[in-house]
Write an enzyme that holds these catalytic residues in place. Structure first.
Site, mmCIF file in Angstrom:
data_model
loop_
_atom_site.group_PDB
_atom_site.id
_atom_site.type_symbol
_atom_site.label_atom_id
_atom_site.label_comp_id
_atom_site.label_asym_id
_atom_site.label_seq_id
_atom_site.Cartn_x
_atom_site.Cartn_y
_atom_site.Cartn_z
ATOM 1 N N CYS A 87 8.009 23.832 11.129
ATOM 2 C CA CYS A 87 7.943 25.073 10.342
ATOM 3 C C CYS A 87 7.214 24.939 9.012
ATOM 4 O O CYS A 87 7.094 25.921 8.274
ATOM 5 C CB CYS A 87 9.361 25.604 10.111
ATOM 6 S SG CYS A 87 10.224 25.967 11.645
ATOM 7 N N HIS A 142 11.572 28.982 0.958
ATOM 8 C CA HIS A 142 11.600 28.893 2.422
ATOM 9 C C HIS A 142 12.681 29.831 2.962
ATOM 10 O O HIS A 142 12.443 30.568 3.911
ATOM 11 C CB HIS A 142 11.852 27.447 2.840
ATOM 12 C CG HIS A 142 11.677 27.174 4.292
ATOM 13 N ND1 HIS A 142 10.493 27.437 4.962
ATOM 14 C CD2 HIS A 142 12.525 26.657 5.226
ATOM 15 C CE1 HIS A 142 10.622 27.091 6.234
ATOM 16 N NE2 HIS A 142 11.840 26.621 6.424
ATOM 17 N N HIS A 153 11.584 34.352 10.682
ATOM 18 C CA HIS A 153 10.999 33.030 10.456
ATOM 19 C C HIS A 153 9.735 32.906 11.289
ATOM 20 O O HIS A 153 9.783 32.802 12.511
ATOM 21 C CB HIS A 153 12.004 31.949 10.843
ATOM 22 C CG HIS A 153 11.632 30.582 10.335
ATOM 23 N ND1 HIS A 153 10.352 30.253 9.942
ATOM 24 C CD2 HIS A 153 12.377 29.459 10.150
ATOM 25 C CE1 HIS A 153 10.319 29.000 9.545
ATOM 26 N NE2 HIS A 153 11.545 28.493 9.659
#
Length: 372
Positions: free
Chosen positions: A136, A264, A301
Site C-alpha cells: 500500500c 495514511h 483505501h
C-alpha cells in the site's frame, strides 16, 4: 535533490482530481454497496468503486492508462523527444483478471498482469515502464525511485503512476478480520471498524528542480523510506518514524517546518494509533503542531495509488489554502490526544506538507511537498 511536480491526475470513486478535492472539502464520501463478489460470504458489504461504465476486465490497466495520458498532456511533454521513463506502483497488479481465470475465465497472458503495455500504449515514446508491486505504499516507493533517477541524471522526466482495483481476494482478507461488516472507513475515530477498499489510479510527472521551462504545481522536497519487516500486516511505530525522519533528513528540513500531514489513516485498530504515535515522536517532539487530515474515509483505501492520491490532495491544499476534513471522524481516538485533526474544512495555508503511506510487511514511504 527536490523535483518539480508538473502534472497530477487522479481517478477515484469521487471522480478526477478537482472533483475528488471538491468532494473532500464538502465532507462527502464515495462509499456505496459492494459490486464484486458475494457480500455475505465475504463479510464485506460496502466499497468505494470507480464507475466508468465499462467492464471490470483489466479495469486497473484502463484507469492507469487514462491518468498517464492526461498527466503527459497536462505536463506538455513529448516522451519521444526526452529521456522519460514510467514507474507504476501497485499492490495487486491485475489480480482481478487472475481471479476471473481461476473461476473459468480466459487465460491471462503474464505480461498483462503488470502495466507496461497499458502505459506504453497510452504514452508512446517512453524509454521504459517498470511496475513496482510494493503493497500500500507502492506509489510512494515509485516516487522515491523517480527522485533518484532525476538526481542521478538517468532521466529528463519521470511519469509516476499508482493503481489498484478491488479484488475478491483482498475483500475476503479484510472481511476475515472484522466481526461484522464495516459500514465505512473512519480514520482516527474511536469507533472505527476497519478498512474498506477503494478503486483508484493516479499519475504525476516529475522533472528536475532546475527545469523551469513549464509551470509547476508543487515541489517534491524528498521521500523517506523504511522497510522494517516488523510483521506481515501489523505496523511498527519505529519503522514509520524512521521513514518520517528519513524524509526530513533527505530534504534538509526541521520537524517544525511540517504544518500539515495528509495521513495514511486506514481506520484500522492498529494503524491509526501507530501513525499517531509516530507523528508525536517525530513531529510533535520536534516542536511541530501540524494539522492532520486523511482521505480514506471518502475514497476508501486505494492501495498502490494511495500515496499519489495523498500527494495530489497535498498539492491542492497548497494551491487552494484550504484543508479538507477527515471524513468519518466523529470522536477522535484516545491515542490521538493532543493532535490537531481537521474536523471541518479549514482555511489554512501550509508551507510544508507530509504525505504518509504505509504497507504490509513494514514498507513505509513518507513524502514532503511544498509550494513551487
Amino acid at each position: 535533490m527536490p523535483a518539480r511536480l508538473t502534472a497530477s491526475e487522479l481517478r477515484t470513486c469521487l471522480g478526477d482530481g478537482p472533483q475528488t478535492f471538491a468532494a473532500l472539502l464538502a465532507g462527502r464520501s464515495g462509499i456505496g454497496a459492494l459490486r464484486h463478489g458475494e457480500p455475505a460470504a465475504l463479510n464485506v458489504t460496502n466499497g468505494y468503486h470507480v464507475d466508468d461504465g465499462a467492464a471490470r476486465d483489466f479495469a486497473a490497466s484502463r484507469w492507469v492508462a487514462d491518468c498517464a495520458r492526461r498527466a503527459i498532456a497536462t505536463a506538455g511533454l513529448d516522451p519521444r523527444r526526452r529521456r522519460m521513463v514510467a514507474l507504476v506502483g501497485t499492490g495487486l497488479r491485475e489480480l482481478a483478471a487472475v481471479e476471473a481465470y481461476a473461476t473459468g475465465g480466459p487465460v491471462v497472458p503474464a505480461h498483462r498482469l503488470h502495466f507496461g503495455d497499458a502505459v506504453r500504449t497510452a504514452v508512446p515514446g517512453l524509454r521504459e515502464v517498470v511496475t513496482v508491486s510494493n503493497a500500500c505504499s507502492a506509489g510512494g516507493h515509485a516516487l522515491a525511485l523517480a527522485e533518484d533517477l532525476l538526481t542521478l541524471g538517468d532521466a529528463d522526466a519521470v511519469l509516476v503512476c499508482g493503481v489498484d482495483a478491488t479484488t475478491e481476494s483482498m475483500l475476503a482478507m479484510i472481511g476475515r478480520v472484522a466481526d461484522s461488516p464495516t459500514d465505512a472507513v473512519r480514520p482516527f475515530d474511536a469507533d472505527r471498524q476497519g478498512v474498506l477498499l477503494g478503486d483508484g489510479a493516479a499519475a504525476v510527472v516529475l522533472v528536475p528542480d532546475d527545469d523551469t521551462a513549464r509551470p509547476a504545481l508543487a515541489r517534491v522536497v524528498a521521500t523517506g523510506l523504511s522497510c522494517d519487516a516488523h510483521h506481515e500486516t501489523a505496523p511498527s511505530v519505529s519503522g514509520i518514524a524512521r521513514a518520517m525522519r528519513d524524509a526530513l533528513a533527505r530534504g534538509g528540513r526541521n520537524p517544525t517546518e511540517v504544518d500539515l500531514v495528509v495521513a495514511h489513516g486506514t481506520g484500522t485498530a492498529l494503524n491509526d494509533p501507530a501513525e499517531c504515535e509516530a507523528i508525536r515522536q517525530v513531529l510533535v517532539a520536534g516542536g511541530a503542531d501540524p494539522l492532520v487530515t486523511a482521505v480514506k474515509g471518502a475514497t476508501g483505501h486505494t492501495s498502490g495509488a494511495a500515496a499519489l492520491v495523498n500527494l495530489d490532495v497535498a498539492q491542492r491544499c497548497l494551491a487552494a489554502g484550504r484543508v479538507p476534513p477527515v471524513v468519518g471522524l466523529r470522536r477522535p481516538l484516545p491515542e490521538g490526544a493532543g493532535l490537531r485533526f481537521a474536523t471541518a474544512t479549514t482555511g489554512y495555508a501550509p508551507r510544508l506538507v507530509q504525505c504518509d503511506a504505509f504497507g504490509f510487511g513494514g514498507v513505509n514511504a513518507v513524502t514532503l511537498v511544498e509550494a513551487p
